[in-house]
Design an enzyme around this catalytic site. Structure first.
Site, mmCIF file in Angstrom:
data_model
loop_
_atom_site.group_PDB
_atom_site.id
_atom_site.type_symbol
_atom_site.label_atom_id
_atom_site.label_comp_id
_atom_site.label_asym_id
_atom_site.label_seq_id
_atom_site.Cartn_x
_atom_site.Cartn_y
_atom_site.Cartn_z
ATOM 1 N N HIS A 1 -12.865 3.208 -0.231
ATOM 2 C CA HIS A 1 -12.947 2.229 0.873
ATOM 3 C C HIS A 1 -13.662 0.937 0.468
ATOM 4 C CE1 HIS A 1 -12.629 5.887 3.756
ATOM 5 N NE2 HIS A 1 -11.454 5.313 3.626
ATOM 6 N N ARG B 1 -10.328 16.616 6.420
ATOM 7 C CA ARG B 1 -11.126 16.988 5.240
ATOM 8 C C ARG B 1 -12.507 17.439 5.684
ATOM 9 N NH1 ARG B 1 -10.074 11.477 2.764
ATOM 10 N NH2 ARG B 1 -7.898 11.594 2.115
ATOM 11 N N GLU C 1 -8.508 -5.111 5.071
ATOM 12 C CA GLU C 1 -8.373 -4.904 3.630
ATOM 13 C C GLU C 1 -7.258 -5.768 3.051
ATOM 14 O OE1 GLU C 1 -8.347 -0.783 4.994
ATOM 15 O OE2 GLU C 1 -9.127 -0.248 3.021
ATOM 16 N N ASN D 1 0.872 -1.164 0.000
ATOM 17 C CA ASN D 1 0.000 0.000 0.000
ATOM 18 C C ASN D 1 0.918 1.225 0.000
ATOM 19 O OD1 ASN D 1 -1.834 2.006 0.451
ATOM 20 N ND2 ASN D 1 -2.754 1.070 2.273
ATOM 21 N N ARG E 1 -2.683 -2.120 -3.304
ATOM 22 C CA ARG E 1 -3.864 -1.288 -3.105
ATOM 23 C C ARG E 1 -3.719 -0.060 -3.997
ATOM 24 N NH1 ARG E 1 -5.165 3.122 1.083
ATOM 25 N NH2 ARG E 1 -7.352 3.426 0.619
#
Ligand code: AMP
Length: 394
Positions: free
Chosen positions: A173, A234, A378, A3, A84
């Protein structure tokens, strides 16, 4: 599993059958003055400074040269590298074996994810060099949401912005949602195809998705990860008129607006204290008004999204909390369920307090609608996809 971020590279050797990670680690501050790599191999841990300026290739060089070849980790048999990748645009609705056309498509999606996709490509290039004998697989965060209907993924903008420039909701996601939905169906004891789930992945980035029979029908992140929920730094949803006001009346440059919305907003912007949920909960419990307010915005926005997803789902079999905040924050889960009291959610306070740090289970009372905590994995999905793709090739 790799990742890659722009200055970091997470790696893990994952058993696709069990999800176990005998070896894992992260290279950080890559390309900077003091890059380093830290790792865990079974019960042993280690950390090593890398040469100044060392990048992703150096981390993989260390992984191959030291961890896999020289250390006890040579008992691990590697069969593929799963990457990923954040944005697959409309090119990818599933994971794929990487070839030159895959790389070109990921490059083409870089315009939609300028912070993320170039980093993913760095990881792919470095891994192709470090493991020339292994097949490489790309697993996309957006792929799961390619099933959204057009009325859910289109913005009410002139249609040519979609048809010519790909401006639409993609969502993120997805890999996490795939894992927690499968797990939720198992816990409920019904086939995935028959259950309707609202899943909230609440980490530093946060989103929520409506998943009908294992298929994503709506999600809160948009063309970019900025839309939807309040996140660590964010803003999530804002009136787009504010952006025009910032540019025209307050003379913000595009890069400044980007920084403001991506890095200075959300929990950090409201609390003026931290982007870290745990720190904010502690401060809120000590009476810090900004922390309380930031958490209030976070929970209220999430509860509103969950309620809205009753529209596409009609029947909600389970509400699932996952991600660092979803898995750990007793406070956030309680506040969100409090807002959802009108939808039949009644918190089991004892269970809510008990479930954290890697545990899964129910947090609502027996006479309530079902809310579950499910730790995401994940890496396991990435490893499983990689194995499946190489087996189907053979
Ligand atoms: P992630 O991006 O999934 O690693 O999640 C990071 C977020 O999880 C941060 O906001 C952390 O503060 C939050 N988190 C981790 N542990 C806890 C905890 N015990 N209580 C509240 N938030 C937590």
């Amino acid at each position: 599993m790799l990742n890659a971020g722009s200055s970091s590279l997470k790696f893990a050797v994952v058993d696709p059958q069990t999800g176990a990670q005998p070896l894992s680690g992260i290279g950080e501050s890559l390309g900077n003055n003091k890059p380093s790599v830290s790792w865990r191999y079974r019960d042993a841990r280690g950390e090593r400074a890398l040469e100044a300026g060392a990048a992703h290739g150096a981390v993989l060089g260390f992984l191959v040269g030291e961890l896999i070849t020289n250390m006890a980790a040579r008992d691990l048999q590697l069969v593929a590298v799963g990457h990923r990748v954040v944005h697959g645009g409309e090119y990818f609705s599933h994971s794929v074996l990487i070839d030159t056309s895959t790389v070109e498509a990921i490059e083409a999606c870089s315009a939609l994810a300028p912070l993320h996709n170039p980093a993913g490509l760095l990881g792919i290039r470095a891994a192709t060099e470090a493991f020339p004998q292994l097949p490489q697989v790309a697993v996309f965060d957006t792929a799961f949401h390619q099933t959204l209907p057009d009325y859910a993924y289109l913005y009410a903008l002139p249609h040519h912005l979609y048809s010519e420039h790909g401006i639409r909701r993609y969502g993120m996601h997805g890999t996490s949602y795939r894992f927690v939905c499968e797990r939720a169906a198992k816990l409920i004891g019904r086939p995935l195809e028959e259950v309707n789930i609202i899943a909230a992945h609440l980490g530093n980035g946060a989103s929520v998705a409506a998943i009908k029979g294992g298929i994503s029908v709506d999600t809160s992140m948009g063309m970019t990860p900025m839309e939807g929920l309040v996140m660590g730094t964010r803003c999530g949803d804002v009136d787009p008129g504010i952006l025009i006001h910032l540019a025209e009346s307050l003379h913000y440059a595009p890069a400044e607006i980007n920084r403001l919305l991506n890095r200075e907003s959300g929990l950090l912007g409201i609390s003026e204290l931290s982007n870290d949920c745990r720190a904010l909960v502690e401060a809120a419990l000590d009476g810090h008004r900004g922390a309380e307010l930031a958490l209030a915005l976070f929970c209220y926005r999430l509860a509103k999204y969950i309620a809205a997803y009753a529209v596409p789902l009609r029947r909600i079999d389970a509400l699932v909390f996952t991600g660092g905040i979803g898995e750990n924050s007793v406070y956030v889960r309680a506040k969100v369920l409090e807002w959802l009291g009108g939808f039949g959610y009644l918190l089991d306070e004892e269970n809510n307090r008990r479930i954290r740090a890697g545990a899964e289970g129910r947090i609502t009372r027996a006479d309530s609608s079902l809310a579950l905590v499910i730790p995401t994995n994940e890496e396991w999905i990435i490893a499983r996809d990689a194995l499946q793709l190489i087996e189907s090739r053979e």
